[in-house]
Design a protein around this motif. Structure first.
Motif, short mmCIF file in Angstrom:
data_model
loop_
_atom_site.label_atom_id
_atom_site.label_comp_id
_atom_site.label_asym_id
_atom_site.label_seq_id
_atom_site.Cartn_x
_atom_site.Cartn_y
_atom_site.Cartn_z
N PRO C 41 0.80 -1.23 0.00
CA PRO C 41 0.00 0.00 0.00
C PRO C 41 0.83 1.28 0.00
CG PRO C 41 -0.02 -0.99 2.17
CD PRO C 41 0.81 -1.88 1.30
N PHE C 42 2.06 1.21 -0.48
CA PHE C 42 2.91 2.40 -0.59
C PHE C 42 3.52 2.45 -1.98
CE2 PHE C 42 2.81 2.07 4.02
CZ PHE C 42 2.67 3.40 4.39
N ALA C 43 4.09 3.61 -2.32
CA ALA C 43 4.68 3.80 -3.65
C ALA C 43 5.91 2.92 -3.82
CB ALA C 43 5.07 5.27 -3.83
N PRO C 44 6.21 2.56 -5.08
CA PRO C 44 7.41 1.76 -5.31
C PRO C 44 8.67 2.52 -4.91
CG PRO C 44 6.43 2.48 -7.39
CD PRO C 44 5.47 2.81 -6.30
N GLY C 45 9.66 1.80 -4.42
CA GLY C 45 10.94 2.41 -4.09
C GLY C 45 11.08 2.79 -2.63
N GLY C 46 9.98 2.84 -1.89
CA GLY C 46 10.05 3.21 -0.48
C GLY C 46 10.43 2.03 0.39
N THR C 47 10.56 2.28 1.69
CA THR C 47 10.96 1.23 2.62
C THR C 47 10.02 0.03 2.54
OG1 THR C 47 11.64 2.99 4.09
CG2 THR C 47 11.55 0.79 5.02
N THR C 48 8.71 0.30 2.58
CA THR C 48 7.74 -0.78 2.58
C THR C 48 7.88 -1.63 1.33
OG1 THR C 48 6.33 0.91 3.51
CG2 THR C 48 5.35 -1.22 3.14
N ASP C 49 8.03 -0.94 0.20
CA ASP C 49 8.16 -1.63 -1.07
C ASP C 49 9.40 -2.54 -1.05
OD1 ASP C 49 7.40 -1.99 -3.84
OD2 ASP C 49 9.22 -0.88 -4.32
N ILE C 67 5.33 -14.16 -7.54
CA ILE C 67 4.61 -13.20 -6.71
C ILE C 67 4.72 -11.84 -7.39
CG2 ILE C 67 4.54 -12.03 -4.49
CD1 ILE C 67 5.56 -14.54 -3.21
N ILE C 68 3.58 -11.26 -7.71
CA ILE C 68 3.59 -9.98 -8.40
C ILE C 68 3.32 -8.88 -7.39
CG2 ILE C 68 2.45 -8.60 -10.16
CD1 ILE C 68 1.79 -11.59 -11.31
N VAL C 69 4.33 -8.03 -7.20
CA VAL C 69 4.16 -6.92 -6.26
C VAL C 69 3.34 -5.83 -6.93
CG1 VAL C 69 5.35 -5.12 -4.99
CG2 VAL C 69 6.29 -7.43 -5.04
N GLU C 70 2.26 -5.44 -6.29
CA GLU C 70 1.40 -4.42 -6.87
C GLU C 70 1.35 -3.24 -5.90
OE1 GLU C 70 -2.06 -6.28 -8.72
OE2 GLU C 70 -3.15 -4.45 -8.20
N ASN C 71 1.85 -2.09 -6.33
CA ASN C 71 1.85 -0.92 -5.45
C ASN C 71 0.53 -0.18 -5.57
OD1 ASN C 71 4.86 -1.24 -6.62
ND2 ASN C 71 4.90 -0.59 -4.51
N ARG C 72 -0.17 -0.05 -4.45
CA ARG C 72 -1.43 0.68 -4.42
C ARG C 72 -1.38 1.71 -3.30
NH1 ARG C 72 -5.51 -0.22 -8.37
NH2 ARG C 72 -4.94 -2.16 -9.35
N PRO C 73 -0.64 2.79 -3.52
CA PRO C 73 -0.47 3.77 -2.45
C PRO C 73 -1.72 4.63 -2.26
CG PRO C 73 0.67 4.53 -4.40
CD PRO C 73 0.06 3.19 -4.74
N GLY C 74 -1.76 5.36 -1.18
CA GLY C 74 -2.81 6.36 -1.00
C GLY C 74 -3.48 6.33 0.34
N ALA C 75 -3.85 7.53 0.79
CA ALA C 75 -4.64 7.72 2.01
C ALA C 75 -4.11 6.89 3.18
CB ALA C 75 -6.11 7.41 1.74
N GLY C 76 -2.87 7.15 3.59
CA GLY C 76 -2.32 6.49 4.76
C GLY C 76 -2.29 4.99 4.63
#
Lengths: 202, 500, 327
Positions: C41-49, C67-76
């Protein structure tokens, strides 16, 4: 100074004022805070007042800088605009009762826009706007349920209606359709691998 | 100086290996392709390709990603010039004169100017990065929130210069753009503003739906309405290459654009997005062809394109010297490096000289490759304009649709595009210009953020904007610019009033 | 069926072949039958990602499905989390749950459309990361004693940056202000990068940051670490004392884990938990997480679920206190 109305400027100014008033109304939900710790409503308040002021200046200026009239609206134009808005809103609101499909994601909005735009395109003045927007809306409506190829076909078929040259040449349209489907598949699916359904999900 | 040459030689040694060279080429090609496709940006592409880079050596991986980054910049100007489709804020400026040039049959010249100007600016900026990166970092670090606020305000005021008609209406559009930028989550409190409970709006309205609707698709409708105007588009193609006269006019603009872009690109708080239209404003005021602006002035393509590319290069400085990415693409590159076990930052120069100098050398090589790729393609691009419009417009339309959808894999963006198409069409009929709106939309949120942060730090004392020398200078320039802009208007009104 | 899927189908059939030669594990033929979607749930490239991708690579090898990583960032981080909560609980959609989406947002967002505990199957804690207080080296702040003295003596109090309103680092600043008896002037930024720039440039003297994003800057000496929020000193930073050592009883960690939609089949959860724990105990992943400044987790699904519930309860009062309010 003599009154010499620039309709475009007056309408533009009125539009800006309208947006500003709507914004100020909505901004009542947000606290203003203090100058030190500005709340979420502080900046919007300044922006919308400024916008209202600029709108007023535009209206005032427009009273003397004319004439620059808008393009003539025929009766059909006015009628189809009203009918389009009505059709769009009605379809948007009632479509979920007819099919569960319209109850999910933004499909009700999509069919609403599509209906409104199709109605709009009945008048000559709005034809191109209506058809092009309808084509785009068609894509959004069909893509996830009916798949990539069906959605593209829908979009292309609506968009070609806007060009009289196509109506008498169905073979040309067919060629265009096949070519674009192949091209889009190659670019977006094969090369870029965007994640969409290609075929209908029934 | 000698050390610099040794280091650069080392860098070229690294970058010129067959593997690195081929991945630089691959990156540049992918970048160009996604730049040309509306809506598909470098961020999406790089995040798709990120897993592939895990298998590559770090230097090779980063060289390829950098290639995508500036390849996308090049490609973006192509669609801006040919189809009036800006993919990002810097190409909004390119549409202004570039698309007009294309309509005048000078598409080839506009594309060539963009390519050559970008290459020159890229070369200069690369040398700058290599020679004085750490020094320039200090400049960037001395910018505080108050300074950024004043810079953004200056940017917004000069954005009104983009207007081709009434200044008041242009300011109105800038402010309207700022208002659109308010939609979304407030950074300071996390509160949702003007989102009507729609989750898709919580991160704000997307740039691409606005740009694509108001520019690209609205333009299709207008072209369909005026069949006579588009016949010009396909009949007159004219000479592909620049004429001598055009070359002479473009050169000083490229030089000025390079300087403006290099300086603004260093600032991580949003400087790079100001580069292109900062240069546009400058050219419009001081270039020899300033009277031709609005009708397809080559200066208006040359300057901003150079500025944009110079900024793209110097925006690497905060990444290389501090380890802090200045935009989303760079953030992805940091991610790629970290996965490789490398921490970007000041120590990178010593710890990873291959990577550091290899990247700098490959920046230049990448730019050269782009020039080599793009110049021969100009003929092909221009041919594209000769495709009958009745076949061209459905193609643009479907590409826009797919591009918009692929931003977030969400049809919501498709409907937003429809909304902004209608709005763009309306604006055209009312002679309201979309370019200032887009600039306001991009700069507005940054301005608010910096304003509120500056006030938090100063405990609510607005004098901070005048006490800080950088900020005070910016505000000074801004007020002069505002006066210069309004004065002719007022004088004209006065004259009219007296005559009337 | 889409072509994309049929190509993934090719990949998966290859993987099934490979899996078949590996072992006659009956479950492997039941699940996973198709590629697994891991929502970040965060943008690619960040710690979580990065944390997600570090664990996804060995996990897909062990499971025999990509396993396909899908970044779905937004609203905390709530946009992506909601998506996972609403997905089919067949084990083919997983979520990188974390302190933002499952610790703080449940209190922060009054109108949240998921329950952090009930709407998910919590599978494993991946990593715990302490927060660290860092100071500009020219600020004169080297210890918590300096921190407290400067804050008390300065007429305006101290400014302290964080990566954003509503983040765990923001909460830590609020809590620290409560302990010191005077509000700390919180300066939120749009992400850790810009905040760190401001601290290095001396625009703001202090920052509360998660160790992964601050680690390289501490090592490079561009900022000085004042205190760590973990219970004990971090092995990678043995010189940095904890808050507790310096007299402040405050222990917090940001955390990242693996979860899925509620009501996932028990065998799937069990298999995932087993595989993830094997990965988390491997020296490579421990080393990588330690580089980030974190420690690898070691919790059973039940323990992790309990942990999440505890975290929600723990953050709730602080979040209310902080004044952050998204709606």
């Amino acid at each position: 100074m003599k009154l010499n109305i620039n309709t475009k400027d007056v309408v533009s100014g009125a539009f800006l004022i309208l947006v500003a008033l709507a914004g100020l109304y909505l901004n009542q939900d947000h606290s203003l805070g203090t100058a030190r710790r500005m709340g979420p409503g502080y900046m919007p308040m300044m922006v919308f007042w400024l916008l209202a002021g600029l709108g007023a200046l535009t209206v005032l200026g427009g009273l003397f800088s004319g004439p620059d009239p808008l393009e003539k609206w025929t009766g059909v134009d006015v009628g189809s605009l009203a009918a389009a808005v009505a059709a769009g809103v009605i379809v948007w609101k009632i479509s979920p009762q007819f099919s569960g499909f319209f109850g999910t994601t933004y499909n009700a909005v999509g069919i609403g826009i599509l209906a409104g735009m199709v109605v709009l395109s009945f008048s000559a003045g709005w034809r191109f706007l209506g058809l092009v927007c309808a084509a785009v809306a068609m894509f959004g409506l069909m893509l996830e349920k009916f798949g990539f190829f069906a959605a593209l076909t829908g979009t292309i078929l609506i968009s070609v209606l806007a060009e009289p040259g196509h109506r008498s040449r169905p073979l040309g349209v067919l060629g265009l359709l096949v070519f674009l489907l192949a091209l889009c598949w190659w670019v977006f699916i094969r090369e870029l691998d965007i994640r969409v359904n290609l075929w209908p999900q029934l | 100086m000698e050390l610099l040459l040794t280091n650069l030689a080392h860098g070229f040694g690294v970058a010129l290996s067959l593997q690195n060279l081929s991945f630089a080429l691959l990156g540049a090609l992918i970048g160009t392709a996604i730049g040309v496709l509306p809506g598909i940006g470098p961020v999406a592409t790089i995040s798709l390709l990120l897993p592939i880079t895990f298998g590559l050596p770090a230097t090779t991986a980063i060289i390829m990603l950098a290639g995508i980054f500036y390849g996308a910049q090049y490609g973006g100007s192509t669609t801006a010039i040919l189809l009036n489709l800006p993919g990002e804020v810097s190409s909004v400026v390119t549409t202004l004169e570039g698309y007009k040039m294309a309509r005048n049959g000078r598409a080839g010249a506009a594309l060539a100017t963009a390519a050559l100007g970008s290459f020159f600016a890229g070369t200069v900026a690369t040398v700058l990065v290599a020679a004085s990166g750490p020094l320039l970092t200090q400049v960037a670090l001395s910018f505080g929130p108050a300074d950024y606020f004043s810079l953004m305000l200056l940017g917004l005021i000069i954005a009104c210069v983009l207007a081709q008609g009434s200044v008041i209406k242009a300011i109105g559009m800038v402010v309207l753009g700022v208002a659109l930028g308010l939609v979304g989550t407030d950074v300071q409190t996390g509160q949702q503003r003007f989102t009507f409970g729609i989750p898709e709006l919580s991160d704000g309205i997307g740039f691409v739906p606005i740009a694509m609707g108001m520019f690209g698709i609205a333009e299709i409708i207008l072209n369909l309405e005026r069949p006579e105007a588009r016949s010009v588009l396909k009949t007159k193609v004219g000479q592909l290459w620049l004429t001598k006269e055009e070359f002479k006019r473009a050169t000083p603009s490229v030089l000025r654009g390079t300087v403006v872009g290099s300086l603004l690109g260093i600032l991580p708080g949003g400087g790079a997005s100001l580069a292109a239209f900062g240069s546009y404003m400058m050219e419009r005021k001081i270039s020899r062809g300033r009277h031709l602006f609005g009708q397809g002035a080559i200066e208006g393509v040359a300057g901003p394109e150079a500025a944009n590319n110079a900024a793209a290069q110097t925006s690497f400085i905060p990444l290389l010297t501090l380890g802090i990415p200045s935009n989303a693409v760079m953030a992805l590159m940091v991610g790629a490096l970290i996965i490789q076990g490398i921490q970007p930052g000041p120590r990178m120069v010593e710890a990873q000289p291959d990577l550091f100098w290899g990247l700098i050398a490959s920046m230049w090589i990448g730019n050269l490759m782009l020039l080599v790729i793009n110049l021969p393609m100009i003929g092909m691009w221009v041919k594209l304009l000769q495709v009958p419009y009745k076949f061209l417009y459905p193609s643009i339309l479907v590409f826009c649709c797919i591009g918009v959808y692929s931003l977030n894999n969400n049809v919501f963006d498709v409907y937003m595009t429809v909304l902004f198409t209608v709005f763009g069409y309306m604006c055209n009929k009312l002679k309201l210009e979309p370019a200032p709106l887009l600039i306001g939309f991009v700069l507005g949120p940054m301005m608010e953020e910096h304003l509120r942060r500056a006030m938090l730090l100063s405990r609510g004392d607005p004098m901070v904007f005048l006490q800080r020398p950088i900020s005070a200078t910016m505000l000074g320039i801004a007020s002069v610019a505002l006066l210069l802009m309004l004065l002719p208007n007022i004088r004209k009104k006065k004259d009219e009033a007296m005559a009337g | 069926m889409s072509l994309a899927i049929s190509r993934r189908g090719l990949v998966s059939s290859a993987a099934v072949l490979a899996g078949g030669t590996l072992a006659g594990n009956a479950r492997a033929q039941v699940w996973p039958t198709q590629p697994i979607r891991l929502i970040v749930p965060f943008a690619p490239g960040g710690t979580t990602d990065l944390i997600a991708r570090l664990v996804a690579t060995p996990l897909q090898e062990r499971l025999g499905q990509p396993i396909i990583v899908e970044n779905r960032p937004g609203a905390g981080a709530t946009v992506g989390s909601l998506m996972a909560a609403q997905a089919a609980p067949d084990g083919h959609t997983l979520l990188l749950s974390n302190i933002a989406s499952h610790g703080i947002s449940p209190t922060l967002y009054g109108n949240l459309r998921y329950d952090a505990v009930r709407d998910f199957t919590h599978i494993a804690l991946l990593t715990l990361n302490p927060s660290v207080f860092v100071a500009n080296p020219r600020s004169g702040i080297a210890t918590m004693a300096d921190f407290a003295r400067f804050h008390r003596d300065s007429p305006r109090g101290l400014d302290m940056a964080s990566s954003g309103a509503g983040s765990s680092n923001h909460m830590l600043i609020v809590r620290m202000g409560q302990i010191l008896g005077r509000e700390i002037n919180h300066i939120p930024f749009r992400g850790a990068g810009p905040a760190m720039t401001a601290v290095i440039g001396g625009q703001v003297p202090l920052m509360s940051d998660s160790l992964p994003s601050a680690a390289s800057h501490i090592r490079q000496g561009s900022v000085r670490a004042v205190a760590m929020s973990s219970a004990e000193r971090h092995p990678s930073f043995p010189d940095v004392p904890t808050l507790r050592e310096q007299g402040y009883d405050l222990v917090t960690n940001s955390w990242f884990g693996l979860s899925g939609p509620a009501r996932m089949p028990a065998p799937v959860v069990e298999r995932l938990s087993t595989e993830v724990l094997v990965i988390l105990r491997s020296p490579e992943i421990r080393a990588r997480y330690a580089e980030f400044g974190g420690t690898a987790g070691d919790m059973s699904p039940a323990q992790y679920a309990e942990f999440v519930a505890r975290e929600v309860a723990m953050w709730a009062p602080l979040v209310r206190e902080s004044g952050a309010q998204p709606d």
